[in-house]
Structures are given as structure tokens and as C-alpha cells.
Scaffold this motif. Sequence first.
Motif, PDB file in Angstrom:
ATOM      1  N   CYS A 231      46.047  29.124  43.105  1.00 51.94           N
ATOM      2  CA  CYS A 231      46.786  29.035  41.943  1.00 51.94           C
ATOM      3  C   CYS A 231      48.316  29.774  42.469  1.00 51.94           C
ATOM      4  O   CYS A 231      49.221  29.068  42.396  1.00 51.94           O
ATOM      5  CB  CYS A 231      46.251  29.831  40.852  1.00 51.94           C
ATOM      6  N   LEU A 232      47.959  30.878  43.197  1.00 51.62           N
ATOM      7  CA  LEU A 232      49.258  31.602  43.717  1.00 51.62           C
ATOM      8  C   LEU A 232      50.052  30.833  44.829  1.00 51.62           C
ATOM      9  O   LEU A 232      51.201  30.645  44.836  1.00 51.62           O
ATOM     10  CB  LEU A 232      48.798  33.047  44.247  1.00 51.62           C
ATOM     11  N   ARG A 233      49.288  30.435  45.617  1.00 50.39           N
ATOM     12  CA  ARG A 233      49.747  29.535  46.634  1.00 50.39           C
ATOM     13  C   ARG A 233      50.690  28.364  46.108  1.00 50.39           C
ATOM     14  O   ARG A 233      51.870  27.853  46.701  1.00 50.39           O
ATOM     15  CB  ARG A 233      48.841  29.021  47.667  1.00 50.39           C
ATOM     16  N   ASN A 234      50.148  27.712  45.081  1.00 53.19           N
ATOM     17  CA  ASN A 234      50.730  26.524  44.454  1.00 53.19           C
ATOM     18  C   ASN A 234      51.736  26.772  43.534  1.00 53.19           C
ATOM     19  O   ASN A 234      52.664  25.753  43.062  1.00 53.19           O
ATOM     20  CB  ASN A 234      49.703  25.726  43.855  1.00 53.19           C
ATOM     21  N   CYS A 235      52.023  27.878  43.023  1.00 50.32           N
ATOM     22  CA  CYS A 235      52.661  28.133  42.144  1.00 50.32           C
ATOM     23  C   CYS A 235      54.342  27.866  42.429  1.00 50.32           C
ATOM     24  O   CYS A 235      54.748  28.462  43.417  1.00 50.32           O
ATOM     25  CB  CYS A 235      52.596  29.472  41.367  1.00 50.32           C
ATOM     26  N   PRO A 236      54.906  27.034  41.875  1.00 50.54           N
ATOM     27  CA  PRO A 236      56.334  26.528  42.447  1.00 50.54           C
ATOM     28  C   PRO A 236      57.332  27.679  42.292  1.00 50.54           C
ATOM     29  O   PRO A 236      58.548  27.726  42.792  1.00 50.54           O
ATOM     30  CB  PRO A 236      56.761  25.232  41.917  1.00 50.54           C
ATOM     31  N   THR A 237      57.240  28.709  41.296  1.00 53.55           N
ATOM     32  CA  THR A 237      58.282  29.703  40.993  1.00 53.55           C
ATOM     33  C   THR A 237      57.831  30.972  41.285  1.00 53.55           C
ATOM     34  O   THR A 237      58.403  31.995  40.817  1.00 53.55           O
ATOM     35  CB  THR A 237      58.667  29.576  39.573  1.00 53.55           C
ATOM     36  N   ARG A 238      56.722  31.205  41.972  1.00 57.64           N
ATOM     37  CA  ARG A 238      56.210  32.602  42.161  1.00 57.64           C
ATOM     38  C   ARG A 238      55.863  33.476  40.766  1.00 57.64           C
ATOM     39  O   ARG A 238      55.828  34.559  40.764  1.00 57.64           O
ATOM     40  CB  ARG A 238      57.078  33.270  43.096  1.00 57.64           C
ATOM     41  N   ALA A 239      55.697  32.414  39.668  1.00 54.17           N
ATOM     42  CA  ALA A 239      55.406  33.097  38.515  1.00 54.17           C
ATOM     43  C   ALA A 239      53.891  33.817  38.448  1.00 54.17           C
ATOM     44  O   ALA A 239      53.782  34.933  37.816  1.00 54.17           O
ATOM     45  CB  ALA A 239      55.375  32.355  37.114  1.00 54.17           C
ATOM     46  N   THR A 240      52.942  33.131  39.383  1.00 58.43           N
ATOM     47  CA  THR A 240      51.887  33.802  39.550  1.00 58.43           C
ATOM     48  C   THR A 240      51.746  34.781  40.807  1.00 58.43           C
ATOM     49  O   THR A 240      52.437  34.271  42.061  1.00 58.43           O
ATOM     50  CB  THR A 240      50.636  32.720  39.724  1.00 58.43           C
ATOM     51  N   TYR A 241      51.249  35.874  40.654  1.00 55.36           N
ATOM     52  CA  TYR A 241      51.432  36.810  41.792  1.00 55.36           C
ATOM     53  C   TYR A 241      50.213  37.855  41.745  1.00 55.36           C
ATOM     54  O   TYR A 241      49.720  37.793  41.027  1.00 55.36           O
ATOM     55  CB  TYR A 241      52.867  37.499  41.986  1.00 55.36           C
ATOM     56  N   GLN A 242      50.131  38.642  42.856  1.00 53.45           N
ATOM     57  CA  GLN A 242      48.738  39.297  42.921  1.00 53.45           C
ATOM     58  C   GLN A 242      49.349  40.830  43.182  1.00 53.45           C
ATOM     59  O   GLN A 242      50.069  41.049  43.747  1.00 53.45           O
ATOM     60  CB  GLN A 242      48.070  38.800  44.366  1.00 53.45           C
ATOM     61  N   LEU A 243      48.744  41.662  42.265  1.00 56.61           N
ATOM     62  CA  LEU A 243      49.030  43.208  42.186  1.00 56.61           C
ATOM     63  C   LEU A 243      48.520  43.776  43.456  1.00 56.61           C
ATOM     64  O   LEU A 243      47.217  43.230  44.108  1.00 56.61           O
ATOM     65  CB  LEU A 243      48.483  43.717  41.051  1.00 56.61           C
ATOM     66  N   GLU A 244      48.855  44.908  44.035  1.00 59.84           N
ATOM     67  CA  GLU A 244      48.282  45.630  45.205  1.00 59.84           C
ATOM     68  C   GLU A 244      46.842  45.855  44.845  1.00 59.84           C
ATOM     69  O   GLU A 244      46.123  45.824  45.751  1.00 59.84           O
ATOM     70  CB  GLU A 244      48.932  46.872  45.387  1.00 59.84           C
ATOM     71  N   ASN A 245      46.315  45.794  43.600  1.00 62.27           N
ATOM     72  CA  ASN A 245      45.143  46.174  43.280  1.00 62.27           C
ATOM     73  C   ASN A 245      44.299  44.973  43.304  1.00 62.27           C
ATOM     74  O   ASN A 245      43.137  44.985  42.990  1.00 62.27           O
ATOM     75  CB  ASN A 245      44.947  46.789  42.100  1.00 62.27           C
ATOM     76  N   GLY A 246      44.851  43.899  43.444  1.00 56.20           N
ATOM     77  CA  GLY A 246      43.970  42.650  43.818  1.00 56.20           C
ATOM     78  C   GLY A 246      44.172  41.568  42.390  1.00 56.20           C
ATOM     79  O   GLY A 246      43.770  40.661  42.769  1.00 56.20           O
TER      80      GLY A 246
END
Lengths: 301, 208
Positions: free
Chosen positions: B78-93
Motif C-alpha cells: 500500500c505504501l509503495r503504491n501510494c502516489p502522494t505518499r499519504a501512506t507512510y510507516q512510522l519508525e515503530n513500524g
Amino acid sequence: MNGDVVTTFNVFHEMPLSILIAVYFYMTGLSAGSFILSTMAYGFGMEKFKPIGRVGVVMAVVLLGLAPLNLIAELGQPLRFWYLFPYLNPASPITWGSFLLTLYPINCLIYGYFMFKGRPKLTRAFGLIGIPLALSVHGYTGFILALGKARALWNTALMPTYFLTSAMVSGIALMILVVMVRDRFFMPEKKINRGIVSTLVTMLLITIVFDLFLALSDVLILLTADTEAREAALLLLQGGFRPYFLGVEVGLGAVIPLALLLLPATRRQFKFIAAASVLVMFGILAMRYVVVIGGQTIPLS
Amino acid sequence: MSSSEAGTAIAAGVRYGMVVDLRRCTGCQACSVACKAEMDVPLGVFRTWVKQIEKGEYPFVSVSFLPSLCNQCEQPICLRNCPTRATYQLENGIVVVDPHRCIGCKYCIASCPYSVRYLSPLKKIAEKCEFCRHRLEDGLEPACVNTCPTGALVFGDLRDPDSNVSKVLKRNPVQVLKPDRATFPQVYYLAADSEAMEARGASEGQER
């Protein structure tokens, strides 16, 4: 296993991508196909394609002007569509598309402008620049699906090639119809140019056969790859999408047109060539529908 | 367990994960309800739910459950495909969605192999389980974990060898959903039924 497994509770998931996405893929395919045919004369200097050079670029621009509207209408937040540019993600195929869908129509316009102004050198230059753009603008849509890796029907390396081939098939069929209508109704002689039509028919035959080969490879491998892939193949061969896949995409959209374009009784008559082209265009529309909607009907949870 | 095969882990710091112990799950749906209440999840969509199946013939019957939620993958598609980087991963995963950045293209929903994202019918953006990050910041457990009456949901820091979740993982054979998808899920299942883990589609009465 003794007895059946009954799912007593599981939630329903709305299908995320609607038919607008299938229509978008269809329209970019037609545009890319038309553009490439247009450059045969004005980019590569193949004289016999001259009669479709201008009409090809007009179709390419019109279709690509309309196609992205489907995408914006599909967004949950249509007014945020411009976020695609400042907040881009180079890993996402949608980001590749944002730029291709901007550059490609601009290039088409410049190419068309020089063509209509009668500047052959500049026309040729922008025609040649446009070829990789046209291939990318449709090829990337194949990557969108292939990288949507949850769906067995999408997640195949064949998808970009399959999309490009079907783009050429539908683009050639569209161009045959456009040439026939233009020559028959809008030209002073009211006479269809048989030379260009038979050249396009030959190209159509070759691309349809290649498209069928890709469809066959896809289904054969899906049938044996893994459980989800097998389920996807059976959906097309036996399940709810059998009428759209076997019926419209393969039967009406490829096998019958092949017969009409090859049989001595029909292949020289314009009305049968026109009928075959219309069927081919419906066939490719069905292909987009089968891939986009069919791919999402198999549950994941 | 903290060193994921995906190789993107940061040496120090917290990596949140969960073990769902199905020996303890009774299918009571308290987790689903707690999540709905805590996150104000709209009607018709779920961030977590308990899938339930029945098999066998009387008198040899069994019921199996499968609490389903975002796997907080180490390699989220989901993160790789998100075109606006709205999905991201926190440092805690934890994989999160920026509600102000999401354009509602639904590509993440289409790409997720687990169908744990939805388009909010109210806000028209993608939403998902975020392990109740607001509760974690206050030192609380996620609402589902807090409410589970049998302790079937074990939550904690996968990098801390003394955390409950690490201990359960060390002492038991566990599985993840669809390991072949190369997403490296960080929600583990203990004693899950293989047929409950399979994709089954909506149950009767749930289809719209």
C-alpha cells in the motif's frame, strides 16, 4: 475434510476501482494506438500511411484529453488531484502516469501543430519523441495493475505487454472506422481509400493473433500457478466472467473478426471490414472490463 | 523476531507487533466493537473484525475464528503504491495514512492482499487500523487488545525480548497471513485454522 466449510461471519468489502478505470484504460489505449499509426507516415516516412497521419493525431489528442477525466472522477477527493505532482512517489506507477499524462498530450499537440502547419522536419522530431511516450502512457497502466499485487488476475509480468498489444488492436480498428467514415461521408470523392484500409486490416490481423496468444498464455499459466491464480482463471473460463471473456473478448472481439477478415467471401467488402472493426473495439472494451472488474471480484479476506 | 527478513528495520527503537492466540479467542467480537467505538469507524466498514467459520457434521463440528486487522507489514505494498505518499510507516513500524494528504485514489485498497483498508464513506479517504497510535502515545494498549476478555490479542514491542509478545513468539509456532505475498506481516497467528486463514468472501447477509 468432513462436511462443508461454512463462513458464518465475514465482512463485505466494496470493490475499490470502478468501471471508470476500465474506461480510462480503454481510452488511453485507443489514443496510444492512434498516435502510433499517425507517426508511421509523419515520423517514419512510410508514405502509404499518409492518409491517416492527421486524423490519427486528432483522435490521439481528443481521446487523451478526455481519458484523465475518468481518473479525476474516480477519486474520493477529486479537488486534491494536484497533490499527485508536489507529493509524488517515484515508486508508484500512478506517479509515473501523472507525468506521462501531462507530457504525452502536450507532445501530441506540438506534433499535430507542426503537421498541420506543414513543417515536416519538426513534425518528424516530435513524432519520434512521441513514440516512447505513447508506449509508456499505455504501458504504465499495465504496471498499475501488475503492481496491485493482491489480485491474481493482475499480478503478472504479461500485463504491460498485454495492455500495449490490446491498445494497438483497438487503435487500428478505430482508425479503420475513422478512415471509412471520413472517406465515405466527408471527402469530395465519397470513395473509401482501399489501399490504406487493406494495410490497416493486415496490421489488425497480426495484432489480434498476438493478442489472442497473450490471452491464451495468461490463462494457461494462471490455471496452474497457485490457488488464487487458478480461481482467477476459472472465473474467466467457467465463472461469472465467462460471457465477457470467452463470449465478448475472445469470441465476438477476436475469433469472429478474424474470420470476417480472412474468409474470401467477406474480406474484400467494406461492410464486413467495418463490422469486424466494431466487434474488435467491443472486444477490447470487454477485455478492460474483465481485467479491472473481474480482478477485483475474487475475495481476499 | 525483531530482525525482519525485509531488512529495513532500524537497529534501536520500538517495533510494534501482535500475536493473535486463537487457543483463547471465543469469537465474541468485543475487539470489533471496541475498535468501532474508539476510532469512530463508519457504518459498513471495519478496521478489525473476527471472521468465523464452521465445519464438520454433527456431532463432529468445530468453529474457528480469525481476528483480521492491518498486518503493519514490513514491506507494505500500500505504501509503495501510494502516489502522494499519504501512506507512510512510522519508525515503530505502524503503517498510517495522512488524512490531509490522501486523494482517495483507492489504489492502496486495491493492492492490499488482506483487504484491511477501506474508503471512508464519510471522508472519502483511505483508512485503516493504526494500532491505536494515539493510545500508544499515552502508554495505553490498542483498544482491541485492552478489551479482549480472554487475552487472545497479545501486543507489544517485537524488539524487546522481555515483552509479552516476544515471549509468546519465542515459545510457540506461529504463522502469518499470505507469507507468499512478500509483505512480511507483523501480526502473527497462533493455532490458526488453515481454512479460516483462506480468503472466504463475505458471509451471507453481509453482501450488499
